[in-house]
Each structure stands twice: as structure tokens, then as C-alpha cells.
Design a protein around this motif. Structure first.
Motif, PDB file in Angstrom:
ATOM      1  N   LEU A 273       0.820  -1.206   0.000  1.00 24.59           N
ATOM      2  CA  LEU A 273       0.000   0.000   0.000  1.00 24.59           C
ATOM      3  C   LEU A 273       0.859   1.263   0.000  1.00 24.59           C
ATOM      4  CD1 LEU A 273      -2.790   1.389   0.229  1.00 24.59           C
ATOM      5  CD2 LEU A 273      -2.584   1.147   2.712  1.00 24.59           C
ATOM      6  N   ASN A 274       1.905   1.299   0.807  1.00 19.44           N
ATOM      7  CA  ASN A 274       2.761   2.482   0.857  1.00 19.44           C
ATOM      8  C   ASN A 274       3.393   2.801  -0.488  1.00 19.44           C
ATOM      9  OD1 ASN A 274       2.239   3.139   3.469  1.00 19.44           O
ATOM     10  ND2 ASN A 274       4.293   2.724   4.257  1.00 19.44           N
ATOM     11  N   SER A 275       3.544   1.781  -1.347  1.00 19.07           N
ATOM     12  CA  SER A 275       4.147   2.001  -2.654  1.00 19.07           C
ATOM     13  C   SER A 275       3.252   2.849  -3.543  1.00 19.07           C
ATOM     14  CB  SER A 275       4.428   0.662  -3.330  1.00 19.07           C
ATOM     15  OG  SER A 275       5.136  -0.193  -2.478  1.00 19.07           O
ATOM     16  N   PRO A 337      -0.611  -8.880   3.644  1.00 19.89           N
ATOM     17  CA  PRO A 337      -1.416  -8.376   4.753  1.00 19.89           C
ATOM     18  C   PRO A 337      -0.535  -8.058   5.963  1.00 19.89           C
ATOM     19  CG  PRO A 337      -1.811 -10.719   4.363  1.00 19.89           C
ATOM     20  CD  PRO A 337      -1.019 -10.220   3.205  1.00 19.89           C
ATOM     21  N   GLN A 338      -0.751  -6.884   6.518  1.00 22.21           N
ATOM     22  CA  GLN A 338       0.093  -6.410   7.601  1.00 22.21           C
ATOM     23  C   GLN A 338      -0.402  -6.816   8.987  1.00 22.21           C
ATOM     24  OE1 GLN A 338       3.144  -4.309   6.773  1.00 22.21           O
ATOM     25  NE2 GLN A 338       2.543  -5.702   5.121  1.00 22.21           N
ATOM     26  N   GLN A 339      -1.523  -7.476   9.046  1.00 21.81           N
ATOM     27  CA  GLN A 339      -2.024  -7.958  10.332  1.00 21.81           C
ATOM     28  C   GLN A 339      -1.020  -8.946  10.939  1.00 21.81           C
ATOM     29  OE1 GLN A 339      -3.725  -7.842   7.504  1.00 21.81           O
ATOM     30  NE2 GLN A 339      -5.693  -6.872   7.836  1.00 21.81           N
ATOM     31  N   GLN A 340      -0.827  -8.870  12.224  1.00 25.31           N
ATOM     32  CA  GLN A 340       0.189  -9.666  12.878  1.00 25.31           C
ATOM     33  C   GLN A 340      -0.063 -11.164  12.705  1.00 25.31           C
ATOM     34  OE1 GLN A 340       0.861  -8.687  16.976  1.00 25.31           O
ATOM     35  NE2 GLN A 340       2.301 -10.356  17.333  1.00 25.31           N
ATOM     36  N   VAL A 369     -12.006  -2.046   8.202  1.00 30.19           N
ATOM     37  CA  VAL A 369     -10.873  -1.250   8.667  1.00 30.19           C
ATOM     38  C   VAL A 369      -9.716  -2.205   8.926  1.00 30.19           C
ATOM     39  CG1 VAL A 369     -10.014   0.285  10.462  1.00 30.19           C
ATOM     40  CG2 VAL A 369     -12.363   0.509   9.657  1.00 30.19           C
ATOM     41  N   ASP A 370      -8.633  -2.023   8.197  1.00 31.79           N
ATOM     42  CA  ASP A 370      -7.490  -2.921   8.271  1.00 31.79           C
ATOM     43  C   ASP A 370      -6.974  -3.015   9.702  1.00 31.79           C
ATOM     44  OD1 ASP A 370      -4.498  -3.697   7.944  1.00 31.79           O
ATOM     45  OD2 ASP A 370      -5.364  -4.062   5.980  1.00 31.79           O
ATOM     46  N   GLU A 371      -6.864  -4.249  10.205  1.00 32.30           N
ATOM     47  CA  GLU A 371      -6.502  -4.487  11.600  1.00 32.30           C
ATOM     48  C   GLU A 371      -4.984  -4.565  11.770  1.00 32.30           C
ATOM     49  OE1 GLU A 371      -9.536  -7.465  13.357  1.00 32.30           O
ATOM     50  OE2 GLU A 371      -9.707  -7.645  11.164  1.00 32.30           O
ATOM     51  N   SER A 372      -4.315  -3.494  11.365  1.00 31.90           N
ATOM     52  CA  SER A 372      -2.862  -3.402  11.467  1.00 31.90           C
ATOM     53  C   SER A 372      -2.513  -1.936  11.664  1.00 31.90           C
ATOM     54  CB  SER A 372      -2.204  -3.945  10.192  1.00 31.90           C
ATOM     55  OG  SER A 372      -2.391  -3.043   9.109  1.00 31.90           O
ATOM     56  N   ILE A 374      -2.082   0.040   9.526  1.00 36.78           N
ATOM     57  CA  ILE A 374      -2.789   0.821   8.498  1.00 36.78           C
ATOM     58  C   ILE A 374      -4.048   1.451   9.091  1.00 36.78           C
ATOM     59  CG2 ILE A 374      -4.001   0.666   6.281  1.00 36.78           C
ATOM     60  CD1 ILE A 374      -2.027  -1.569   5.511  1.00 36.78           C
ATOM     61  N   ASN A 375      -4.847   0.668   9.810  1.00 36.89           N
ATOM     62  CA  ASN A 375      -5.971   1.175  10.607  1.00 36.89           C
ATOM     63  C   ASN A 375      -6.933   2.051   9.814  1.00 36.89           C
ATOM     64  OD1 ASN A 375      -7.405   1.314  13.055  1.00 36.89           O
ATOM     65  ND2 ASN A 375      -6.481   3.290  13.569  1.00 36.89           N
ATOM     66  N   GLN A 376      -7.214   1.647   8.597  1.00 39.02           N
ATOM     67  CA  GLN A 376      -8.193   2.343   7.764  1.00 39.02           C
ATOM     68  C   GLN A 376      -8.614   1.387   6.649  1.00 39.02           C
ATOM     69  OE1 GLN A 376      -6.474   5.341   4.920  1.00 39.02           O
ATOM     70  NE2 GLN A 376      -4.609   4.989   6.120  1.00 39.02           N
ATOM     71  N   PRO A 377      -9.736   1.647   5.997  1.00 42.39           N
ATOM     72  CA  PRO A 377     -10.106   0.805   4.855  1.00 42.39           C
ATOM     73  C   PRO A 377      -9.052   0.885   3.756  1.00 42.39           C
ATOM     74  CG  PRO A 377     -11.981   2.086   5.613  1.00 42.39           C
ATOM     75  CD  PRO A 377     -10.776   2.639   6.322  1.00 42.39           C
ATOM     76  N   VAL A 378      -8.734  -0.238   3.162  1.00 41.82           N
ATOM     77  CA  VAL A 378      -7.707  -0.290   2.126  1.00 41.82           C
ATOM     78  C   VAL A 378      -8.328  -0.397   0.734  1.00 41.82           C
ATOM     79  CG1 VAL A 378      -5.771  -1.642   1.210  1.00 41.82           C
ATOM     80  CG2 VAL A 378      -5.979  -1.264   3.673  1.00 41.82           C
ATOM     81  N   GLN A 379      -9.303  -1.322   0.568  1.00 42.00           N
ATOM     82  CA  GLN A 379      -9.937  -1.544  -0.750  1.00 42.00           C
ATOM     83  C   GLN A 379      -8.877  -1.637  -1.843  1.00 42.00           C
ATOM     84  OE1 GLN A 379     -13.107   1.749  -0.437  1.00 42.00           O
ATOM     85  NE2 GLN A 379     -14.055   0.174  -1.713  1.00 42.00           N
ATOM     86  N   PHE A 380      -7.954  -2.544  -1.685  1.00 43.82           N
ATOM     87  CA  PHE A 380      -6.748  -2.564  -2.502  1.00 43.82           C
ATOM     88  C   PHE A 380      -7.046  -2.632  -3.994  1.00 43.82           C
ATOM     89  CE2 PHE A 380      -2.681  -4.295  -4.052  1.00 43.82           C
ATOM     90  CZ  PHE A 380      -1.784  -3.491  -3.366  1.00 43.82           C
TER      91      PHE A 380
END
Length: 595
Positions: A273-275, A337-340, A369-372, A374-380
Motif C-alpha cells: 500500500l505504501n508504494s 497483509p500487515q495484520q500480525q 478497517v485494516d486491523e494493522s 494501516i488502521n483504515q479501509p484499504v480496498q486494494f
């Protein structure tokens, strides 16, 4: 992909923190199945093509590729960034002490007979398309030798070294914890330009034919260039800028098209996502400075305030408008996925398994809401499509690295099947899993459910249709028609540890009265089983029990003897089923607009 990643954010270190794998048999099933959510399939709406290239894998071995009838196989990862096709050698970068490594294929006929050539040859034997990664970093491995980027003899003591194999090769971090800088890139590498990649494509075309005539069709424009400052910092210590990636894409893309006009290019192949949001330089600077830098990164301000991906796509469109030539065919981003405990990890405990199955929603669901961190909707996937629609229409969507973990466990198989269903429903054009499951692993069976569910080449359909469930957290459903015989294929994933009995409605008036049933579940982790046929009422309804933690595929033949009436009824049919069925109003569950 990397085995070691320099943390852009501290949370990335959690990716490999998987818990112990529980027994796959799980809890004993309850005596009676619980009521499950209603499922509806309607072949008259939501019709769209499903590209078979979404079922690809990085580096799948030949037996698995042949068994799956694998559509596309990728040669990718950090090691490909500095692969030298003339030497059959590469530099491992941060993954392994910045060492030069080489394949033992002999050198007399190089570049013929290289590892890359063998990769293509395997794909030709299995009828699989090839996706190769070509370098854009400006450097390639200089020699078939044992050199490394941070020699301890040359640059001093370091915190880690390849003690077993090459003790002089350090990890590039000095004893005081600071990263060594000012090293000489020519210790391992030599400068190259786009002509290097063009020469490689010409060799491939001469050896295997043109892209449009059975040769290599797909090329990644390097691998995760926004992390070069970490993964290949011995030759590229500064983060890649907006202009660097744009100009390298222009030049390398053009060189590939010159060498083989039918070649298809994929970029920028960022790590996640950061990319899409930040350039490599902004990621590097903000990782160091933290705080408000992430909301106001320095490079963005100098580029019309645009995040990296929209700016990049806008510039690719401008190039085509200026030259009449497209040099980027697929907008490609990776997702882990960034979730632990989810990506690249074992199954984990019950909570982690539930999280893994929930986290696939980040691919499409605006309410998740992404549980990492990111903590926001991603809708990749919708995010990628929206960027294309706004900034470079006609570009295709690719995800050439992803991994939801636990491929050796039924939990990972469920997540993998769910991801493949989402890719088809949401309109991804090409995707390749990192990295391959073993042929007998549950993750491989998830692919078989789509590519070879009966061991005879039975496949999920290639024309997606509307499929909806009242609760996708319990039962996910995907459906498609198959062109070869007109069959309707319906895939249902039970993500719960409880048997669920649910009503199913097929809104299709030209189907047989029975369906084949193929299932993968905890009852037998070694094979997909052929269950008893499912009877279907004249109204197109039936009720089925979906075992806990299972993937079920219904194959409903086209109209024939004993079928549902093939002629449209004179009045709307009554709806049958044990419970309400959500209305089909042109949207998939969670607000996905049917295309």
C-alpha cells in the motif's frame, strides 16, 4: 519479495511472528449443523471476463505447474533485480549479505542454457506463460565470483556476517549499529542501462520466439524499486525518486518493446500500500524522521501534491500521448497483509486464523478497517482500478506478489481460495502467489479447486456472474460460467469451524436438475473429494450443508434432459429457500458495484 526486509515501519517486523500450528483436525463438529447465510447466484447480471492469469504462482515446480495447468509463472523477487543473464549470476542484496551468487549451469554457451532459459523451458513444457523480471536499478552483477557489498576486511567489523560460507561478507551494519555508507558499488556490480534489458529480450526472442508466437510474453520492470535503498543499498543507498522510476520505466519499457513489440510490461511492482502513496525517497526519509513526515512527505510537495501512483500513471499516459506508444501495460503492486501473524506465517492460534480469514476483506471491502498499523479501509483492488480509471485508462491490474500465509494448513487454503475468488470477482488481470506451496499442501488444493478440481482438467468458469451471500464472514461465494461446456461453477468457502446448512438460489433458467459436488475439507487434507450429486428444484433452489473449514464447488451442467426449463417463464418464479435472500440490486456484498 524478500527474506529480510528493512523495516519501513516498525510494524513490518511482526510479519514473521507466527504462533505454533494447531492440529488441523480442529474441534469435533457439533451434532447438528447451524443455520448458515442464504446464497444467491444470478447469471443474468454482473457478467464479466475472469482472466486465467490470476491463478499464477512465483517459481512453482514443474510437477505442480503441470498438475494445475498453471497459466502463468513468475521469475521475481529481490535476487532478480541484479540478475546478469550473460553470466547467469545475481547479487542477493540484503536477503543474504549482499553476496554475488551464481547458478552452476556451465558458462560455455551463455546466455544459452542459463537458469532463466531453463525457467522458460519448463514453462513451455507445462503450457505456462512466463513472467520475467528485468533490471532497472542501473546495476548488475559484475562477475561469477564470491564478492560481497560490505567486506569486513575492507569496511571494518560488522554486527553480522556469513560466518559459515563467506566469513568476510558482512551485513553492512557496523558494530555500533550504524549502516555503513560510502562503500564502492563496483565491489560486486557493474553499471548498465536499458540496452542491457533489451539485449536480454532479444536473446529470449531468438531462442523461444516472439511474445505473440509462443515466446516470453510478460516482463516485470524490476522488483519493488521503492525499497532499493534497503534491499540493494550497497549500490542504491538513496531512495528512488519519482523521476527516477518514471524515466527508468520510459527507457526500459521502450527497450523491451523495441526488442519484442508483443511484450507486455508490468510496473512499478511496489511492495504494498505504501508504494502507491510514497516514493522510495519519501519512504526512506519518513522512516528516519517519522511524525508529520508521513502526512507531508518532502517529494510529494514537489509533484503537484500527488501521491506516487497517480503521478506515475499520469506520466505513463503523458508518454503515450506524446509518442503514440504505450510502455506500461499493467499497473502492478504487491500486497502482504500487515495484520500480525498472517502473511508468510504458519497458521497460528485460533484468533490468528480468524484474523487471516477476515483480512482478505482488505482487497475489496469499504467497510473493513485494516486491523494493522494501516488502521483504515484499504480496498486494494478497487483503489488500483480507480487510479487507472482516473489517470491511465486501459491499463490492466496485476498483483505479482501476495501471500496470506499458512499454505501448509487448511486455514491458509481457505484464505487462498477466498483470495482467488476475490481476484476473479474484482477484475484483477494477472496475479502470482509468493511463494509456491508444496504439491500436497492444502494451499495447492486451493488452486486445484479453481484449475483442476477433478484431476481431469475441470476448471472454474471464465465468465464471472453475480454471487452474493448474506454473511461473507461465514460463507464466501463466487460463481462463473465455463465456456467449453456452458456449465455454471459455484465456489463456497466455509470460513467457520462449524458445519453450516444454507439455502442456495440459482437464478438461471437453463440448468440441469443436479450438480456435481467437489469438496476440499478437514475430512481429508490429501485430496479433493467427489461428493454425492446435489439435487436442484425446478425453481433453481437447494439446501446444502457446508462442513466446517471447507471449500465446496458445485458444477451445474447447461440445460439438458431433466433440466430446469430453458424457456423464460411467463411470470416471475417464486423464491424458495429457508430464509430471506438479499435482493440483487447491482451490487456485490459490501457495496461492490457489479461491472
Amino acid at each position: 519479495m524478500r527474506t529480510v526486509r528493512k523495516a519501513t515501519l516498525a510494524a513490518l517486523a511482526l510479519l514473521l511472528a507466527g504462533a505454533a500450528v494447531p492440529a488441523q483436525a480442529g474441534p469435533v463438529h457439533p451434532a447438528a449443523a447451524a443455520a448458515g447465510p442464504a446464497l444467491t447466484v444470478d447469471t443474468s447480471i454482473g457478467r464479466h471476463a475472469i482472466d486465467p492469469n490470476i491463478y499464477g504462482i512465483n517459481f512453482a515446480d514443474e510437477d505442480l505447474a503441470a498438475d494445475l495447468r498453471l497459466p502463468v509463472r513468475r521469475w521475481g523477487g529481490n535476487a532478480t533485480t541484479r540478475y546478469n543473464f550473460t553470466l547467469d549470476a545475481y547479487n542477493a542484496g540484503h536477503d543474504w549479505y549482499f553476496e554475488n551468487l551464481y547458478y552452476r549451469n556451465g558458462t560455455a554457451d551463455l546466455p544459452a542454457g542459463s537458469e532463466a532459459d531453463k525457467f522458460v523451458e519448463q514453462n513451455r513444457r507445462t503450457g505456462t506463460e512466463t513472467l520475467l523480471t528485468v533490471p532497472m536499478i542501473g546495476w548488475t552483477t559484475a562477475e561469477r565470483n564470491d564478492a560481497c557489498g560490505f567486506s569486513i576486511a575492507k569496511y571494518g567489523p560488522q554486527q553480522g556476517s556469513d560466518a559459515q560460507w563467506r566469513p568476510d561478507c558482512g551485513n553492512g551494519t557496523a558494530s555500533d549499529g550504524t549502516e555503513i555508507s560510502g562503500n564502492d558499488p563496483t565491489d560486486t556490480s557493474v553499471r548498465i542501462g536499458p540496452e542491457f534489458s533489451g539485449a536480454w529480450v532479444r536473446h529470449l526472442r531468438e531462442t523461444f520466439g516472439a511474445a505473440d508466437d509462443g515466446g516470453v510474453r510478460f516482463y516485470n520492470l524490476d522488483n519493488e524499486p521503492d525499497l532499493w535503498h534497503a534491499t540493494h543499498r550497497d549500490v542504491h543507498p538513496e531512495g528512488a525518486t519519482y523521476e527516477e522510476i518514471r524515466d527508468a520505466t520510459y527507457a526500459t519499457g521502450a527497450a523491451l518493446k523495441d526488442a519484442d513489440p508483443g511484450a507486455r510490461t508490468l510496473g512499478p511492482a511496489g511492495w504494498g500500500l505504501n508504494s502507491m502513496i510514497y516514493s522510495g525517497l519519501d519512504q526512506q526519509v519518513c522512516s528516519r524522521e517519522g511524525g508529520s513526515c508521513w502526512s507531508d512527505p518532502p517529494e510529494r510537495a514537489a509533484h503537484d501534491g500527488l501521491q506516487f501512483a497517480p503521478w506515475y500513471l499520469r506520466e505513463m499516459r503523458a508518454y503515450e500521448e506524446r509518442t503514440g506508444r504505450r510502455v506500461l501495460d499493467y499497473f502492478d503492486e504487491h500486497i502482504y497483509p500487515q495484520q500480525q501473524g498472517v502473511a508468510l506465517a504458519d497458521a497460528g492460534d485460533a484468533a490468528t486464523q480468524e484474523l487471516r480469514l477476515r483480512s482478505t476483506r482488505q482487497l475489496w471491502d469499504p467497510s473493513y478497517v485494516d486491523e494493522s498499523w494501516i488502521n483504515q479501509p484499504v480496498q486494494f483492488i478497487p483503489r488500483m482500478r480507480d487510479l487507472i480509471d482516473e489517470h491511465y485508462p486501459g491499463t490492466k491490474v496485476a498483483i505479482t506478489e501476495y501471500n496470506w500465509g499458512a499454505l501448509n494448513h487448511i486455514n491458509g487454503a481457505l484464505a487462498q481460495a477466498d483470495v482467488l475468488g476475490i481476484f476473479g470477482r474484482e477484475g484483477v488481470d494477472l496475479a502470482t502467489l509468493w511463494s509456491p506451496p508444496g504439491a500436497g499442501d492444502p494451499g495447492a488444493h486451493a488452486f486445484r479447486m479453481f484449475l483442476n478440481y477433478d484431476g481431469k482438467g475441470g476448471r472454474f468458469g471464465e465468465t464471472g456472474v453475480h454471487a452474493a451471500g448474506a454473511d461473507q464472514e461465514k460463507l464466501s461465494v463466487y460463481a462463473a460460467e465455463r465456456g467449453s461446456d456452458g456449465a455454471l461453477t459455484v465456489m463456497v468457502v466455509n470460513k467457520t469451524t462449524q458445519d453450516l446448512t444454507a439455502p442456495v438460489t440459482l437464478k438461471d433458467r437453463g440448468r440441469a436438475r443436479t450438480a456435481e459436488v467437489h469438496r476440499y475439507s478437514r475430512a481429508d487434507l490429501t485430496a479433493i473429494t467427489r461428493e454425492a450429486d446435489q439435487a436442484i428444484s425446478r425453481r433453481g433452489t437447494f439446501t446444502a450443508t457446508f462442513p466446517a473449514y471447507s471449500i465446496t464447488e458445485f458444477v451445474v451442467p447447461a440445460a439438458g434432459e431433466g433440466s430446469l426449463t430453458a424457456r423464460p417463464p411467463t411470470a416471475p418464479p417464486a423464491t424458495a429457500g429457508a430464509g430471506p435472500i438479499p435482493p440483487a440490486v447491482g451490487r456485490e456484498p459490501g457495496g461492490h458495484v457489479v461491472r
